[in-house]
Design an enzyme around this catalytic site. Structure first.
Site, mmCIF file in Angstrom:
data_model
loop_
_atom_site.group_PDB
_atom_site.id
_atom_site.type_symbol
_atom_site.label_atom_id
_atom_site.label_comp_id
_atom_site.label_asym_id
_atom_site.label_seq_id
_atom_site.Cartn_x
_atom_site.Cartn_y
_atom_site.Cartn_z
ATOM 1 N N ARG A 52 0.847 -1.193 0.000
ATOM 2 C CA ARG A 52 0.000 0.000 0.000
ATOM 3 C C ARG A 52 0.879 1.239 0.000
ATOM 4 O O ARG A 52 0.549 2.274 -0.505
ATOM 5 C CB ARG A 52 -0.889 0.030 1.246
ATOM 6 N N LYS A 160 -0.112 -19.781 7.423
ATOM 7 C CA LYS A 160 -0.967 -20.055 8.555
ATOM 8 C C LYS A 160 -1.135 -18.769 9.385
ATOM 9 O O LYS A 160 -0.309 -17.884 9.212
ATOM 10 C CB LYS A 160 -0.360 -21.168 9.412
ATOM 11 N N HIS A 190 5.891 -24.023 7.188
ATOM 12 C CA HIS A 190 7.305 -24.047 6.784
ATOM 13 C C HIS A 190 8.105 -25.096 7.557
ATOM 14 O O HIS A 190 9.190 -25.464 7.143
ATOM 15 C CB HIS A 190 7.943 -22.655 6.880
ATOM 16 N N LYS A 194 11.427 -27.890 6.338
ATOM 17 C CA LYS A 194 12.767 -27.926 6.939
ATOM 18 C C LYS A 194 13.426 -29.246 6.555
ATOM 19 O O LYS A 194 12.789 -30.303 6.611
ATOM 20 C CB LYS A 194 12.682 -27.800 8.469
ATOM 21 N N GLU A 228 11.481 -21.535 22.040
ATOM 22 C CA GLU A 228 12.143 -20.382 21.423
ATOM 23 C C GLU A 228 12.679 -19.469 22.510
ATOM 24 O O GLU A 228 12.055 -19.320 23.572
ATOM 25 C CB GLU A 228 11.146 -19.599 20.569
ATOM 26 N N ASP A 247 -0.454 -20.787 17.148
ATOM 27 C CA ASP A 247 0.758 -20.421 16.412
ATOM 28 C C ASP A 247 1.633 -21.648 16.146
ATOM 29 O O ASP A 247 2.277 -21.750 15.112
ATOM 30 C CB ASP A 247 1.541 -19.375 17.214
ATOM 31 N N HIS A 252 2.438 -26.371 13.308
ATOM 32 C CA HIS A 252 3.747 -27.027 13.178
ATOM 33 C C HIS A 252 3.828 -28.364 13.938
ATOM 34 O O HIS A 252 4.317 -29.354 13.418
ATOM 35 C CB HIS A 252 4.862 -26.115 13.710
ATOM 36 N N LYS A 341 7.551 -19.265 24.110
ATOM 37 C CA LYS A 341 8.434 -18.157 23.740
ATOM 38 C C LYS A 341 9.122 -17.619 24.986
ATOM 39 O O LYS A 341 8.668 -17.849 26.106
ATOM 40 C CB LYS A 341 7.613 -17.047 23.077
ATOM 41 N N LYS A 346 16.670 -22.140 22.566
ATOM 42 C CA LYS A 346 15.965 -22.415 21.308
ATOM 43 C C LYS A 346 16.222 -23.877 20.993
ATOM 44 O O LYS A 346 17.378 -24.307 20.863
ATOM 45 C CB LYS A 346 16.514 -21.543 20.175
HETATM 46 C C1 BG6 Z 1 6.194 -19.077 12.863
HETATM 47 C C2 BG6 Z 1 5.562 -18.521 14.095
HETATM 48 O O1 BG6 Z 1 5.304 -19.917 12.184
HETATM 49 O O2 BG6 Z 1 7.367 -19.812 13.210
HETATM 50 C C3 BG6 Z 1 6.547 -17.673 14.887
HETATM 51 O O3 BG6 Z 1 4.444 -17.715 13.721
HETATM 52 C C4 BG6 Z 1 7.810 -18.459 15.170
HETATM 53 O O4 BG6 Z 1 5.957 -17.257 16.122
HETATM 54 C C5 BG6 Z 1 8.368 -19.055 13.868
HETATM 55 O O5 BG6 Z 1 8.768 -17.620 15.784
HETATM 56 C C6 BG6 Z 1 9.532 -19.977 14.166
HETATM 57 O O6 BG6 Z 1 10.089 -20.434 12.971
HETATM 58 P P1 BG6 Z 1 11.550 -21.055 12.962
HETATM 59 O O7 BG6 Z 1 11.709 -21.559 11.573
HETATM 60 O O8 BG6 Z 1 12.496 -19.928 13.291
HETATM 61 O O9 BG6 Z 1 11.586 -22.117 13.996
#
Ligand code: BG6
Length: 475
Positions: A52, A160, A190, A194, A228, A247, A252, A341, A346
């Site tokens: 935009r 998502k 995603h 991986k 995370e 989320d 995932h 989170k 991580k």
């Molecule tokens: C996303 C979430 O789908 O995946 C985020 O919305 C998250 O909250 C992220 O931080 C983590 O992805 P990755 O690939 O860094 O583990």
């Protein structure tokens, strides 16, 4: 085994809605840079960035760290030149219907200029509430159709969360299917793209020594963890709407579970893989309303309420749930999924606990861990006789580490994989509508209970370890 060379996908126009957003800047543009630099996309590829705001392609690219996925993060000038010449900005209001007709004219003009019929990939990297108006605007203006000569594909890539709960997901699927049938849809998770997640299936398919022990006769628990260190990183509006359950768990982690626990497909074709994943997801017993208290944990990191400017919010930033799978293979085996989170580490992994000699475990039995990230690899814990005069045993670990086993160039970033697979029309690593619905069904009662009040929501300090019942900060 000989490596199969990647067949370069047909030339495509990749249209990114939300090009100035966080995902496009952190993931999509670096992935596109990498693919163009390495010649993994056709050189006639054109990227149309929809925004935009009046931002030029050069202004945008200057802000983006394009080379984060490269070795030592060093940029290749030729790669930079390629992405600069591929990227064109298109400014439009997403809610104004007539502007979609203009977008179509632009895309047709690009094709005429390139002199070839091009696939069209529309990537919706936008807040979920914008999804329906965009899909409708595109459909009503023929953007869901092939090029002028009818020989190319129009594909919609969506991020998502797909819906907010079971009912809204069903509605969204219905609305989308009016304009884009399932074969044109690429629902991104995603995590499936991986490398380490793809390898779970390869591990199961091609290491038959594990096939006969992949069941409740030999396995006592499955634990899937995605912790995370980062907090919500300023994404207050997005996160307030979703929380950790939506989320991560609904998407995932249930997808990961499907890959780990499904019956092996007859082949690695998209249809066979999806059929088995769906069977598994549909066999999971949804947590019932009266199990919510005993089978789930939720937490919120301290400072979250100030960060999102909502002193009473009960959105969870930590969620753990325990499930059962109602099929012969997994009857009575606890499956625990947890994510959070602002934790101390991580770490994403899948741990398979095997029965020990005396029966149940998880005492000294073998343990197989798929390390999804970081320090990607697989480890198997075995028992060894401790050297000495007694017969004492000690657990020891056999370890496969990607870093040492394969070359130093690392593996494709998940978003690069998503883009290549969508460009070549391969659905295997995407989720289907039926899978999405099955996953919402699993968490439905938890969502309902958690949305009623903050009962059981436990605060935890930033940097805490995992939360367990009765001991919120201990792993
Ligand atoms: C996303 C979430 O789908 O995946 C985020 O919305 C998250 O909250 C992220 O931080 C983590 O992805 P990755 O690939 O860094 O583990």
């Amino acid at each position: 085994m000989a490596e199969t060379q990647l067949e370069i996908p047909q030339p495509a126009i990749i249209v990114i809605f939300g090009i100035t957003g966080d995902l496009a800047q952190r993931k999509l543009l670096p992935a596109l840079y990498h693919l163009l630099k390495d010649g993994l996309l056709d050189e006639r590829t054109v990227i149309v960035g929809i925004s935009r705001r009046d931002v030029s392609a050069d202004q945008l690219l200057e802000k983006v760290e394009l080379c984060v996925n490269e070795i030592d993060k060093v940029c290749d000038p030729e790669g930079i030149r390629k992405i600069r010449s591929a990227l064109r900005m298109h400014h439009m209001s997403l809610v104004n219907d007539t502007e979609y007709a203009e977008l179509k004219r632009q895309l047709d003009a690009i094709e005429t200029e390139q002199g070839v019929c091009m696939n069209r990939l529309y990537y919706l990297s936008i807040p979920p509430q914008m999804f329906t108006p965009i899909v409708r605007g595109m459909g009503q203006n023929g953007l869901n159709q092939s090029c002028q000569h009818g020989t190319a594909a129009a594909r919609l890539l969506v991020e998502k969360p797909f819906g907010y709960d079971l009912a809204s997901a069903r509605e969204l699927i219905r609305e989308t299917s009016e304009w884009f049938p399932e074969e044109q849809l690429f629902r991104i998770d995603h995590y499936l793209a991986k490398e380490t997640v793809q390898n779970i299936l390869a591990f199961r398919m091609y290491n038959p020594i594990f096939t006969s022990v992949w069941n409740n006769q030999h396995i006592t628990a499955i634990d899937i963890t995605a912790f995370e260190k980062i907090d919500i990183e300023g994404r207050a509006t997005f996160y307030e709407e979703v929380g950790a359950l939506r989320d991560f768990i609904q998407s995932h982690l249930l997808q990961l579970l499907a890959v780990v626990a499904m019956d092996l497909p007859d082949s690695l074709s998209s249809a066979d893989v999806h059929a088995q994943k769906l069977r598994l997801l549909e066999a999971i017993e949804p947590v019932s309303p009266d199990q919510v208290r005993s089978r789930t944990i939720r937490g919120q990191y301290e400072g979250y309420r100030t960060e999102v400017n909502n002193p009473t919010t009960t959105t969870e930033t930590y969620a753990a749930i325990e499930l059962r799978i109602d099929n012969e293979r997994w009857q009575n085996i606890p499956v625990r999924l947890r994510t959070g989170k602002a934790l101390s580490e991580k770490r994403t992994d899948v741990a398979i606990q095997f029965r020990d000699n005396d029966g149940d475990g998880p005492g000294m039995g073998n343990r197989l861990v798929f390390r999804i990230q970081p320090s990607e690899g697989i480890s198997l814990t075995l028992l060894a006789k401790k050297p000495g005069y007694s017969g004492a045993l000690e657990p020891v670990t056999m370890d496969f580490d990607y870093q040492y086993a394969f070359d130093a160039h690392g593996h494709p970033d998940a978003y690069a994989r998503v883009l290549v697979d969508a460009a070549r029309g391969d659905h295997t690593l995407f989720t289907t509508s039926d899978e999405v619905v099955a996953a919402w069904r699993v968490v439905e009662h938890i969502q309902q209970a958690w949305s009623r009040d903050g009962d059981g929501l436990t605060p935890y300090p930033k940097g805490a370890n995992a939360m367990e019942p009765g001991n919120p900060t201990a792993d």
